[in-house]
Motif scaffolding. Structure first.
Motif, mmCIF file in Angstrom:
data_model
loop_
_atom_site.group_PDB
_atom_site.id
_atom_site.type_symbol
_atom_site.label_atom_id
_atom_site.label_comp_id
_atom_site.label_asym_id
_atom_site.label_seq_id
_atom_site.Cartn_x
_atom_site.Cartn_y
_atom_site.Cartn_z
ATOM 1 N N ILE A 43 0.941 -1.394 -0.025
ATOM 2 C CA ILE A 43 0.068 0.153 -0.101
ATOM 3 C C ILE A 43 1.027 1.072 0.021
ATOM 4 C CG2 ILE A 43 -1.591 1.401 1.333
ATOM 5 C CD1 ILE A 43 -2.977 -1.020 2.103
ATOM 6 N N ALA A 44 1.792 1.370 1.010
ATOM 7 C CA ALA A 44 2.745 2.634 1.034
ATOM 8 C C ALA A 44 3.529 2.778 -0.328
ATOM 9 C CB ALA A 44 3.439 2.313 2.208
ATOM 10 N N GLU A 45 4.093 1.605 -0.920
ATOM 11 C CA GLU A 45 4.764 1.803 -2.373
ATOM 12 C C GLU A 45 3.763 2.187 -3.375
ATOM 13 O OE1 GLU A 45 6.675 -1.262 -5.326
ATOM 14 O OE2 GLU A 45 8.089 -0.761 -3.473
ATOM 15 N N GLY A 46 2.653 1.638 -3.376
ATOM 16 C CA GLY A 46 1.691 2.325 -4.339
ATOM 17 C C GLY A 46 1.096 3.615 -4.045
ATOM 18 N N PHE A 47 1.043 3.833 -2.771
ATOM 19 C CA PHE A 47 0.144 5.419 -2.629
ATOM 20 C C PHE A 47 1.341 6.417 -2.583
ATOM 21 C CE2 PHE A 47 -3.321 4.585 0.552
ATOM 22 C CZ PHE A 47 -4.028 3.978 -0.371
ATOM 23 N N ALA A 48 2.816 6.061 -2.471
ATOM 24 C CA ALA A 48 3.624 6.939 -2.837
ATOM 25 C C ALA A 48 3.815 7.313 -4.312
ATOM 26 C CB ALA A 48 4.944 6.432 -2.377
ATOM 27 N N ALA A 49 3.663 6.628 -5.092
ATOM 28 C CA ALA A 49 3.592 6.741 -6.529
ATOM 29 C C ALA A 49 2.131 7.534 -7.006
ATOM 30 C CB ALA A 49 3.693 5.437 -7.312
ATOM 31 N N LEU A 50 1.166 6.986 -6.369
ATOM 32 C CA LEU A 50 -0.237 7.717 -6.486
ATOM 33 C C LEU A 50 -0.258 9.003 -6.057
ATOM 34 C CD1 LEU A 50 -3.098 7.101 -7.703
ATOM 35 C CD2 LEU A 50 -3.682 6.669 -5.436
ATOM 36 N N GLU A 51 0.261 9.442 -5.036
ATOM 37 C CA GLU A 51 0.593 10.890 -4.454
ATOM 38 C C GLU A 51 1.102 11.635 -5.485
ATOM 39 O OE1 GLU A 51 0.105 14.073 -1.890
ATOM 40 O OE2 GLU A 51 -0.914 12.106 -1.630
ATOM 41 N N ALA A 52 2.284 11.165 -5.828
ATOM 42 C CA ALA A 52 3.103 11.874 -6.904
ATOM 43 C C ALA A 52 2.506 12.243 -8.307
ATOM 44 C CB ALA A 52 4.501 11.331 -7.192
ATOM 45 N N MET A 53 1.787 11.228 -8.776
ATOM 46 C CA MET A 53 0.962 11.361 -9.861
ATOM 47 C C MET A 53 -0.212 12.268 -9.584
ATOM 48 S SD MET A 53 0.857 7.187 -10.719
ATOM 49 C CE MET A 53 -0.054 7.442 -12.306
ATOM 50 N N ALA A 54 -0.978 12.315 -8.691
ATOM 51 C CA ALA A 54 -2.135 12.858 -8.322
ATOM 52 C C ALA A 54 -2.072 14.330 -8.055
ATOM 53 C CB ALA A 54 -2.966 12.043 -7.734
ATOM 54 N N ALA A 55 -1.252 14.600 -7.206
ATOM 55 C CA ALA A 55 -1.008 16.046 -6.466
ATOM 56 C C ALA A 55 -1.163 16.989 -7.558
ATOM 57 C CB ALA A 55 0.036 16.154 -5.716
ATOM 58 N N PRO A 56 -0.538 16.929 -8.726
ATOM 59 C CA PRO A 56 -0.232 18.250 -9.569
ATOM 60 C C PRO A 56 -1.445 18.586 -10.317
ATOM 61 C CG PRO A 56 1.669 16.640 -9.890
ATOM 62 C CD PRO A 56 0.756 16.048 -9.010
ATOM 63 N N ARG A 57 -2.307 17.407 -10.263
ATOM 64 C CA ARG A 57 -3.588 17.872 -11.166
ATOM 65 C C ARG A 57 -4.966 17.608 -10.370
ATOM 66 N NH1 ARG A 57 -3.245 15.071 -17.069
ATOM 67 N NH2 ARG A 57 -4.995 16.710 -17.341
ATOM 68 N N SER A 58 -4.807 17.466 -8.942
ATOM 69 C CA SER A 58 -5.781 17.273 -8.353
ATOM 70 C C SER A 58 -6.628 18.626 -8.128
ATOM 71 C CB SER A 58 -5.347 16.574 -6.978
ATOM 72 O OG SER A 58 -4.863 17.628 -6.176
ATOM 73 N N GLY A 59 -8.071 18.239 -7.880
ATOM 74 C CA GLY A 59 -8.886 19.135 -7.539
ATOM 75 C C GLY A 59 -9.475 18.968 -6.118
ATOM 76 N N ARG A 60 -10.668 18.927 -6.175
ATOM 77 C CA ARG A 60 -11.644 18.338 -4.947
ATOM 78 C C ARG A 60 -11.284 16.798 -4.823
ATOM 79 N NH1 ARG A 60 -17.678 19.060 -5.283
ATOM 80 N NH2 ARG A 60 -17.312 18.030 -3.493
ATOM 81 N N PHE A 61 -10.941 16.526 -6.093
ATOM 82 C CA PHE A 61 -10.752 15.020 -6.208
ATOM 83 C C PHE A 61 -9.437 14.743 -6.855
ATOM 84 C CE2 PHE A 61 -15.507 15.931 -6.132
ATOM 85 C CZ PHE A 61 -15.854 14.872 -5.132
ATOM 86 N N LEU A 62 -9.371 13.324 -7.114
ATOM 87 C CA LEU A 62 -7.934 12.816 -7.667
ATOM 88 C C LEU A 62 -7.530 13.783 -9.061
ATOM 89 C CD1 LEU A 62 -7.325 9.229 -6.837
ATOM 90 C CD2 LEU A 62 -6.202 11.312 -5.700
ATOM 91 N N PHE A 63 -8.607 13.933 -9.803
ATOM 92 C CA PHE A 63 -8.564 14.716 -11.001
ATOM 93 C C PHE A 63 -9.813 15.657 -11.294
ATOM 94 C CE2 PHE A 63 -9.616 15.167 -15.488
ATOM 95 C CZ PHE A 63 -8.315 15.789 -15.866
ATOM 96 N N GLY A 64 -9.449 16.999 -10.886
ATOM 97 C CA GLY A 64 -10.268 18.111 -10.954
ATOM 98 C C GLY A 64 -11.467 17.989 -9.906
ATOM 99 N N ASP A 65 -12.828 18.486 -10.286
ATOM 100 C CA ASP A 65 -13.679 18.457 -9.047
ATOM 101 C C ASP A 65 -14.970 17.757 -9.214
ATOM 102 O OD1 ASP A 65 -12.134 20.614 -7.967
ATOM 103 O OD2 ASP A 65 -12.943 22.215 -9.586
ATOM 104 N N SER A 66 -14.841 16.785 -9.945
ATOM 105 C CA SER A 66 -15.902 15.847 -10.035
ATOM 106 C C SER A 66 -15.375 14.338 -9.790
ATOM 107 C CB SER A 66 -16.852 15.850 -11.158
ATOM 108 O OG SER A 66 -17.367 17.259 -11.375
ATOM 109 N N PRO A 67 -16.074 13.401 -8.948
ATOM 110 C CA PRO A 67 -15.530 12.055 -8.960
ATOM 111 C C PRO A 67 -15.303 11.316 -10.461
ATOM 112 C CG PRO A 67 -17.180 12.650 -7.459
ATOM 113 C CD PRO A 67 -17.551 13.566 -8.430
ATOM 114 N N THR A 68 -14.210 10.651 -10.206
ATOM 115 C CA THR A 68 -13.797 9.969 -11.606
ATOM 116 C C THR A 68 -13.681 8.483 -11.117
ATOM 117 O OG1 THR A 68 -11.544 10.133 -11.383
ATOM 118 C CG2 THR A 68 -12.720 11.891 -12.699
#
Length: 212
Positions: A136-161
């Motif tokens: 989990i920690a290894e996967g979440f580290a990658a996901l955090e780095a991927m998502a943070a620059p383009r996140s809004g309210r949600f992982l991508f933008g302001d609507s759930p995906t």
């Protein structure tokens, strides 16, 4: 269209994803509990429906679908609104990459079948829990780095995906196994935002409860 039937187990993160998607799409469905702890998924009757002997499985008339991501893909095509993937192909590919970081890279390594196999090989519970937290920690580290620059309210933008549909169940698992989450502020924030929505809250394992 025939009312869909979801073969479900309340704590399965893959089933949890499908429940969220059904709720977001406002698709009424019937649920059939499949008790994994009692081996109901390995019964002859269930394997006749789903040769993999896994959950979830969705039936809608003559349609029979296994695997959470194809089920959600079918829901996206059959019930286009609200969208779970952006219209732009590049953005849709990005959201899929976020989702599959969970569904393909984290979840399979921590599946109940894997944990049972580790136990059968003599791996003690504390070490199995450490295994769970590691992936989990290894996967979440990658996901955090991927998502943070383009996140809004949600992982991508302001609507759930689709990405959020996959994130919330994995966050539930992370907390069950006491995985430290301080290093993933974007994921923690988005999880709280999504979990406050009725579609996510109604799909939570505590809202479903164990098989009777």
């Amino acid at each position: 269209m025939t009312r869909p039937v979801l073969y479900d187990y309340y704590r399965s993160s893959a089933c949890y994803r499908v429940r969220i998607a059904l709720n977001l799409k406002r698709v009424a469905y019937d649920a059939v509990a499949v008790n994994l702890l009692e081996g109901a998924h390995q019964s002859e009757a269930y394997r006749a429906r789903n040769p993999q002997g896994l959950v979830p499985m969705l039936e809608a008339g003559e349609l029979r679908l296994a695997q959470s991501i194809p089920i959600i893909a079918w829901l996206e095509a059959a019930f286009p609104e609200p969208r779970l993937l952006p219209a732009d192909p590049a953005d849709a590919a990005y959201v899929r990459a976020l989702a599959l970081t969970i569904a393909c890279d984290i979840h399979p390594l921590n599946n109940v079948r894997v944990l049972r196999r580790l136990k059968a090989l003599g791996v003690e519970e504390a070490e199995r829990d450490q295994w769970y937290r590691h992936w989990i920690a290894e996967g979440f580290a990658a996901l955090e780095a991927m998502a943070a620059p383009r996140s809004g309210r949600f992982l991508f933008g302001d609507s759930p995906t689709l990405a959020d549909v996959c994130l919330v169940p994995q966050m539930y698992n992370a907390r069950r196994f006491e995985t430290p989450l301080d290093g993933f502020p974007t994921l923690v924030r988005v999880d709280a935002e999504a979990s406050a929505l009725d579609a996510f809250a109604a799909a939570h394992p505590d809202a479903i409860g164990p098989p009777a």
